[in-house]
Design an enzyme around this catalytic site. Structure first.
Site, PDB file in Angstrom:
ATOM      1  N   LYS A   8       0.855  -1.182   0.000  1.00 16.95           N
ATOM      2  CA  LYS A   8       0.000   0.000   0.000  1.00 16.95           C
ATOM      3  C   LYS A   8       0.890   1.231   0.000  1.00 16.95           C
ATOM      4  CE  LYS A   8      -3.685   2.326   2.516  1.00 16.95           C
ATOM      5  NZ  LYS A   8      -4.560   2.294   3.698  1.00 16.95           N
TER       6      LYS A   8
ATOM      7  N   LYS B 237      -2.256  -1.653  -3.801  1.00 14.63           N
ATOM      8  CA  LYS B 237      -3.124  -0.488  -3.764  1.00 14.63           C
ATOM      9  C   LYS B 237      -2.310   0.783  -3.866  1.00 14.63           C
ATOM     10  CE  LYS B 237      -6.187   1.848  -0.610  1.00 14.63           C
ATOM     11  NZ  LYS B 237      -6.787   1.910   0.686  1.00 14.63           N
TER      12      LYS B 237
END
Ligand code: PBG
Length: 340
Positions: free
Chosen positions: A212, A264
């Protein structure tokens, strides 16, 4: 993965790749990638203390829901074929504190919403819960703050992981099928797995936000959850310059017991996704984040692009890069498009 055959001597004199592109049935038969409603996970927001659902202006078509409007929206999603939702809680401002207590209290908004959906839908709709404190802390960081020995204010890794464990347990008790730690603390997956197992929640799965990034594409999400953050998350989320680091994060999360790993954002990080898919023995999800959604919506609303077509192309691209599951605010729209 298909590899390119080596060119025969003399090249490809009779070969015409266009033969396989001439009409829809042929194109469909040779398509290497297909998207299905089963691939899609719908992130949704549920807010405390509101009388009606509240539109999120930076994310047209998305809402902060009441528990009732959430139930209805989930039933609509299910009807469209979406069978997994990812829930984010938005507490009342007055319930935020320095350690995000409303995140792990059984009567916190997120846990009440999970319980209510579980009662309504049972195993027909998988409930994934965001396991992170940023919506619940008054300072907006993903964990508790402390001072380090240089006097810097930092997020305290191990104290935060302890709270993530309490949060995951409260989510499991409420009926979550999947918990999804998104705070990028070191060791969070192993600690949560151990805590869940110790309390008898062996069947609750963990989707780890493994790679992330500290991304500006999260902008609209901050409005969606009323996040109090000033500053950024660069001391715990990854530097967009890096890819090798993602492979380490993924390896560690798998070793610690992640059932899924995630990359992500999605579209700007397809290279990361492809590398992770190459080496991961567990399913790899990708999160098409708020900024990706809002850009497509905004350009579509202006007539600059064909919104439906770009939506489907972006999701197909994420799938082609190797994602097994896609978290997307377009989940319901895309599922409807797929069943047309
Ligand atoms: C943190 C979290 C964030 C998102 C999902 N989980 C925000 C952040 O890390 O700043 C962003 C999702 C999106 O932009 O759609 N709990």
């Amino acid at each position: 993965m298909a590899t390119t055959p080596f060119p025969p001597a003399g090249g490809y004199p009779r070969r015409r790749p266009r033969r396989l592109r001439g009409y829809q049935a042929m194109r469909d038969m040779v398509a290497e990638t297909t998207l299905a409603a089963n691939d899609l996970i719908y992130p949704m927001f549920v807010a405390d203390g509101i009388a009606d659902k509240n539109p999120i202006s930076a994310m047209p078509g998305q809402y902060q829901h009441t528990i009732d409007s959430l139930k209805y929206a989930v039933s609509q999603a299910l009807e469209a074929g979406v069978r997994c939702v990812d829930l984010f809680g938005v507490p009342q401002q007055a319930d935020k504190d320095h350690r995000g207590s409303a995140a792990f209290s059984d009567d916190g908004i997120l846990n009440r919403a999970i319980a209510s959906l579980h009662t309504e839908f049972g195993d027909d709709v998988m409930i994934m819960a965001d396991t992170c404190l940023d919506e619940f802390t008054d300072h907006g960081h993903c964990g508790v703050l402390t001072g380090d020995h240089f006097g810097r204010t930092v997020v305290d890794n191990d104290a935060t992981v302890e709270l993530y464990c309490r949060m995951a347990l409260s989510q499991a008790r409420a009926g979550a099928h999947i918990v999804s730690p998104s705070g990028m603390m070191d060791g969070q997956i192993g600690a949560i797995r151990a805590a869940l197992d110790k309390e008898g929640f062996e069947s609750v799965a963990i989707m780890a936000y493994s790679a992330k990034y500290a991304s500006s594409f999260f902008g609209p999400f901050r409005e969606a959850v009323g996040c109090s953050l000033t500053g950024d998350r660069r001391t715990y989320q990854q530097d967009p310059a890096n890819i090798t680091e993602s492979l380490l994060e993924v390896d560690m999360d798998i070793a610690e017991g992640a059932d899924f790993v995630m990359v992500k954002p999605a579209l700007p990080y397809l290279d990361v996704l492809a590398r992770v898919v190459d080496r991961s023995p567990v399913p790899v999800a990708a999160y098409q984040v708020s900024g990706e959604y809002s850009m497509i919506r905004a350009a579509g609303a202006n007539g600059w692009i064909d919104q439906q077509a770009v939506m489907m192309e972006s999701l197909l691209s994420i799938k082609r890069a190797g994602a097994g599951q896609i978290l997307t605010y377009f989940a319901v729209d895309a599922a409807r498009e797929l069943s047309r």
